[in-house]
Scaffold this motif. Structure first.
Motif, PDB file in Angstrom:
ATOM      1  N   ALA A 147     -13.581 -25.507  33.219  1.00 15.71           N
ATOM      2  CA  ALA A 147     -12.564 -25.169  32.219  1.00 15.71           C
ATOM      3  C   ALA A 147     -12.636 -23.682  31.884  1.00 15.71           C
ATOM      4  CB  ALA A 147     -12.772 -25.996  30.951  1.00 15.71           C
ATOM      5  N   SER A 148     -11.511 -23.002  32.004  1.00 17.97           N
ATOM      6  CA  SER A 148     -11.462 -21.580  31.683  1.00 17.97           C
ATOM      7  C   SER A 148     -11.002 -21.392  30.244  1.00 17.97           C
ATOM      8  CB  SER A 148     -10.504 -20.849  32.632  1.00 17.97           C
ATOM      9  OG  SER A 148      -9.192 -21.365  32.500  1.00 17.97           O
ATOM     10  N   GLN A 149     -11.238 -20.217  29.717  1.00 13.94           N
ATOM     11  CA  GLN A 149     -10.781 -19.901  28.375  1.00 13.94           C
ATOM     12  C   GLN A 149      -9.274 -19.681  28.410  1.00 13.94           C
ATOM     13  OE1 GLN A 149     -12.896 -16.675  26.588  1.00 13.94           O
ATOM     14  NE2 GLN A 149     -12.257 -17.174  24.533  1.00 13.94           N
ATOM     15  N   ARG A 150      -8.567 -20.321  27.480  1.00 13.38           N
ATOM     16  CA  ARG A 150      -7.111 -20.215  27.426  1.00 13.38           C
ATOM     17  C   ARG A 150      -6.696 -19.524  26.132  1.00 13.38           C
ATOM     18  NH1 ARG A 150      -5.126 -26.157  28.543  1.00 13.38           N
ATOM     19  NH2 ARG A 150      -7.216 -26.729  27.827  1.00 13.38           N
ATOM     20  N   TRP A 151      -5.501 -18.893  26.170  1.00 16.78           N
ATOM     21  CA  TRP A 151      -5.100 -18.005  25.091  1.00 16.78           C
ATOM     22  C   TRP A 151      -3.657 -18.260  24.666  1.00 16.78           C
ATOM     23  CZ3 TRP A 151      -8.913 -14.501  23.573  1.00 16.78           C
ATOM     24  CH2 TRP A 151      -9.996 -14.362  24.464  1.00 16.78           C
ATOM     25  N   LEU A 152      -3.412 -18.087  23.373  1.00 21.01           N
ATOM     26  CA  LEU A 152      -2.069 -18.100  22.810  1.00 21.01           C
ATOM     27  C   LEU A 152      -1.961 -16.894  21.892  1.00 21.01           C
ATOM     28  CD1 LEU A 152      -0.165 -21.179  21.395  1.00 21.01           C
ATOM     29  CD2 LEU A 152      -0.120 -18.980  20.210  1.00 21.01           C
ATOM     30  N   VAL A 153      -0.969 -16.041  22.140  1.00 21.61           N
ATOM     31  CA  VAL A 153      -0.835 -14.793  21.386  1.00 21.61           C
ATOM     32  C   VAL A 153       0.514 -14.788  20.674  1.00 21.61           C
ATOM     33  CG1 VAL A 153      -0.773 -12.274  21.510  1.00 21.61           C
ATOM     34  CG2 VAL A 153      -2.320 -13.571  23.009  1.00 21.61           C
ATOM     35  N   TRP A 154       0.473 -14.557  19.379  1.00 18.76           N
ATOM     36  CA  TRP A 154       1.675 -14.512  18.533  1.00 18.76           C
ATOM     37  C   TRP A 154       1.841 -13.097  17.988  1.00 18.76           C
ATOM     38  CZ3 TRP A 154       2.750 -13.032  13.614  1.00 18.76           C
ATOM     39  CH2 TRP A 154       3.970 -13.433  13.060  1.00 18.76           C
ATOM     40  N   GLN A 155       3.078 -12.606  18.038  1.00 19.88           N
ATOM     41  CA  GLN A 155       3.375 -11.247  17.593  1.00 19.88           C
ATOM     42  C   GLN A 155       4.513 -11.254  16.582  1.00 19.88           C
ATOM     43  OE1 GLN A 155       3.791  -8.384  20.772  1.00 19.88           O
ATOM     44  NE2 GLN A 155       5.295  -7.201  19.630  1.00 19.88           N
ATOM     45  N   PRO A 156       4.379 -10.504  15.477  1.00 15.02           N
ATOM     46  CA  PRO A 156       5.476 -10.435  14.504  1.00 15.02           C
ATOM     47  C   PRO A 156       6.754  -9.932  15.169  1.00 15.02           C
ATOM     48  CG  PRO A 156       3.478  -9.446  13.599  1.00 15.02           C
ATOM     49  CD  PRO A 156       3.204  -9.708  15.049  1.00 15.02           C
ATOM     50  N   GLY A 157       7.861 -10.597  14.843  1.00 15.88           N
ATOM     51  CA  GLY A 157       9.140 -10.207  15.393  1.00 15.88           C
ATOM     52  C   GLY A 157       9.431 -10.779  16.763  1.00 15.88           C
ATOM     53  N   ALA A 158       8.435 -11.402  17.393  1.00 13.10           N
ATOM     54  CA  ALA A 158       8.628 -11.938  18.741  1.00 13.10           C
ATOM     55  C   ALA A 158       8.174 -13.384  18.866  1.00 13.10           C
ATOM     56  CB  ALA A 158       7.871 -11.081  19.760  1.00 13.10           C
ATOM     57  N   GLY A 159       7.270 -13.839  17.998  1.00 12.27           N
ATOM     58  CA  GLY A 159       6.691 -15.164  18.148  1.00 12.27           C
ATOM     59  C   GLY A 159       5.636 -15.169  19.236  1.00 12.27           C
ATOM     60  N   VAL A 160       5.504 -16.282  19.944  1.00 14.57           N
ATOM     61  CA  VAL A 160       4.522 -16.380  21.032  1.00 14.57           C
ATOM     62  C   VAL A 160       4.969 -15.501  22.194  1.00 14.57           C
ATOM     63  CG1 VAL A 160       3.424 -17.921  22.694  1.00 14.57           C
ATOM     64  CG2 VAL A 160       3.822 -18.701  20.351  1.00 14.57           C
ATOM     65  N   VAL A 161       4.068 -14.662  22.675  1.00 15.35           N
ATOM     66  CA  VAL A 161       4.396 -13.739  23.762  1.00 15.35           C
ATOM     67  C   VAL A 161       3.644 -14.135  25.024  1.00 15.35           C
ATOM     68  CG1 VAL A 161       4.922 -11.834  22.196  1.00 15.35           C
ATOM     69  CG2 VAL A 161       2.585 -12.119  23.031  1.00 15.35           C
ATOM     70  N   GLU A 162       4.205 -13.759  26.154  1.00 23.13           N
ATOM     71  CA  GLU A 162       3.585 -14.072  27.435  1.00 23.13           C
ATOM     72  C   GLU A 162       2.320 -13.231  27.641  1.00 23.13           C
ATOM     73  OE1 GLU A 162       4.430 -16.458  29.528  1.00 23.13           O
ATOM     74  OE2 GLU A 162       6.010 -17.042  28.126  1.00 23.13           O
ATOM     75  N   THR A 163       1.335 -13.832  28.290  1.00 16.10           N
ATOM     76  CA  THR A 163       0.075 -13.148  28.630  1.00 16.10           C
ATOM     77  C   THR A 163      -0.201 -13.407  30.107  1.00 16.10           C
ATOM     78  OG1 THR A 163      -1.172 -15.096  27.892  1.00 16.10           O
ATOM     79  CG2 THR A 163      -0.852 -13.323  26.292  1.00 16.10           C
ATOM     80  N   PRO A 164       0.476 -12.684  30.997  1.00 14.72           N
ATOM     81  CA  PRO A 164       0.388 -12.976  32.433  1.00 14.72           C
ATOM     82  C   PRO A 164      -1.026 -12.941  33.000  1.00 14.72           C
ATOM     83  CG  PRO A 164       2.173 -11.437  31.975  1.00 14.72           C
ATOM     84  CD  PRO A 164       1.397 -11.566  30.707  1.00 14.72           C
ATOM     85  N   SER A 165      -1.889 -12.108  32.421  1.00 10.58           N
ATOM     86  CA  SER A 165      -3.240 -11.988  32.966  1.00 10.58           C
ATOM     87  C   SER A 165      -4.226 -12.984  32.343  1.00 10.58           C
ATOM     88  CB  SER A 165      -3.765 -10.564  32.746  1.00 10.58           C
ATOM     89  OG  SER A 165      -3.850 -10.276  31.362  1.00 10.58           O
ATOM     90  N   LEU A 166      -3.744 -13.798  31.392  1.00 15.62           N
ATOM     91  CA  LEU A 166      -4.625 -14.740  30.706  1.00 15.62           C
ATOM     92  C   LEU A 166      -4.076 -16.158  30.830  1.00 15.62           C
ATOM     93  CD1 LEU A 166      -5.173 -12.750  27.381  1.00 15.62           C
ATOM     94  CD2 LEU A 166      -6.785 -12.940  29.283  1.00 15.62           C
ATOM     95  N   PRO A 167      -4.925 -17.161  31.086  1.00 18.03           N
ATOM     96  CA  PRO A 167      -4.471 -18.550  31.105  1.00 18.03           C
ATOM     97  C   PRO A 167      -3.853 -18.938  29.764  1.00 18.03           C
ATOM     98  CG  PRO A 167      -6.678 -18.372  32.032  1.00 18.03           C
ATOM     99  CD  PRO A 167      -6.360 -17.041  31.429  1.00 18.03           C
TER     100      PRO A 167
END
Length: 219
Positions: A98-118
């Protein structure tokens, strides 16, 4: 622990499914001075200082703590970090691969894509939290583009029914204690990173120069 709120260390929280004695041993082999507290089945961890003990560029304590892999027996590990103006959530799930997985939220955009991170999805986040969180409410918060990263983290933490709000917001809470990293581990890490940087520079000098010569010699 000091009674006043720590300032300058930033906002971050790891929730580890192990008792404090085990988590403390893990933290002492790391690079960051930390504060930990017991929360029933979880142990909460945050940074005690803004700067990690390791040399730059690996010296931002929140980044180092957020990215550190946890032992397989300590998972799941959930992360809640306010980094670079964004709310960053992470999950280290149980399992051999199991790899570390990520969810990134940004003001004004909501959840943003993280192509280099699962990518971490809401169902996996809710499942790792245990209990019976309101998945729809969590998803609604993350779909919103309004708010402050720390407020989003606090709201999601509450909706998941997880502890550690004071540790995330204030860097301290009842029952917390500080853990210092061992100097030997820091020295070994710095030496390894310096060796890798030197090898990379030598490779680039050798092969970069060869590539440039080939271009110059081409008809």
């Amino acid at each position: 622990m000091a009674d006043d709120v720590r300032t300058g260390a930033g906002h971050g929280l790891l929730l580890v499914r192990r008792p404090p004695t085990s988590v403390g041993r893990w933290l002492r082999t790391g690079l960051v001075a930390s504060t930990m507290a017991p929360f029933g089945g979880w142990t909460g961890v945050t940074v005690a200082e803004h700067t990690a003990r390791s040399a730059a560029p690996y010296d931002v304590a929140l980044e180092v703590l957020a990215a550190r892999p946890a032992p397989r027996g300590s998972r799941p590990v959930l992360g809640f970090f306010a980094l670079h103006g964004k709310a960053t959530l992470s999950l280290q799930a149980p399992g051999l691969r199991a790899s570390q997985r990520w969810l990134v939220w940004q003001p004004g955009a909501g959840v943003v894509e993280t192509p280099s991170l699962p990518r971490l999805g809401v169902p996996a986040l809710v499942a790792a939290a245990g209990g019976r969180p309101d998945a729809a409410a969590v998803a609604a918060v993350l779909r919103s583009v309004e708010g402050d990263p720390l407020d989003v983290l606090v709201t999601v933490l509450g909706l998941l029914g997880l502890p550690g709000r004071d540790l995330l917001v204030r860097g301290d809470c009842a029952g917390a204690s500080d853990v210092e990293p061992g100097g030997r581990g820091v020295q070994l890490f710095d030496r390894l990173m310096a060796d890798e940087a030197q090898h990379r520079a030598e490779w680039e000098a050798a092969w970069g120069g060869a590539t440039q010569r080939s271009r110059d010699e081409a008809p």
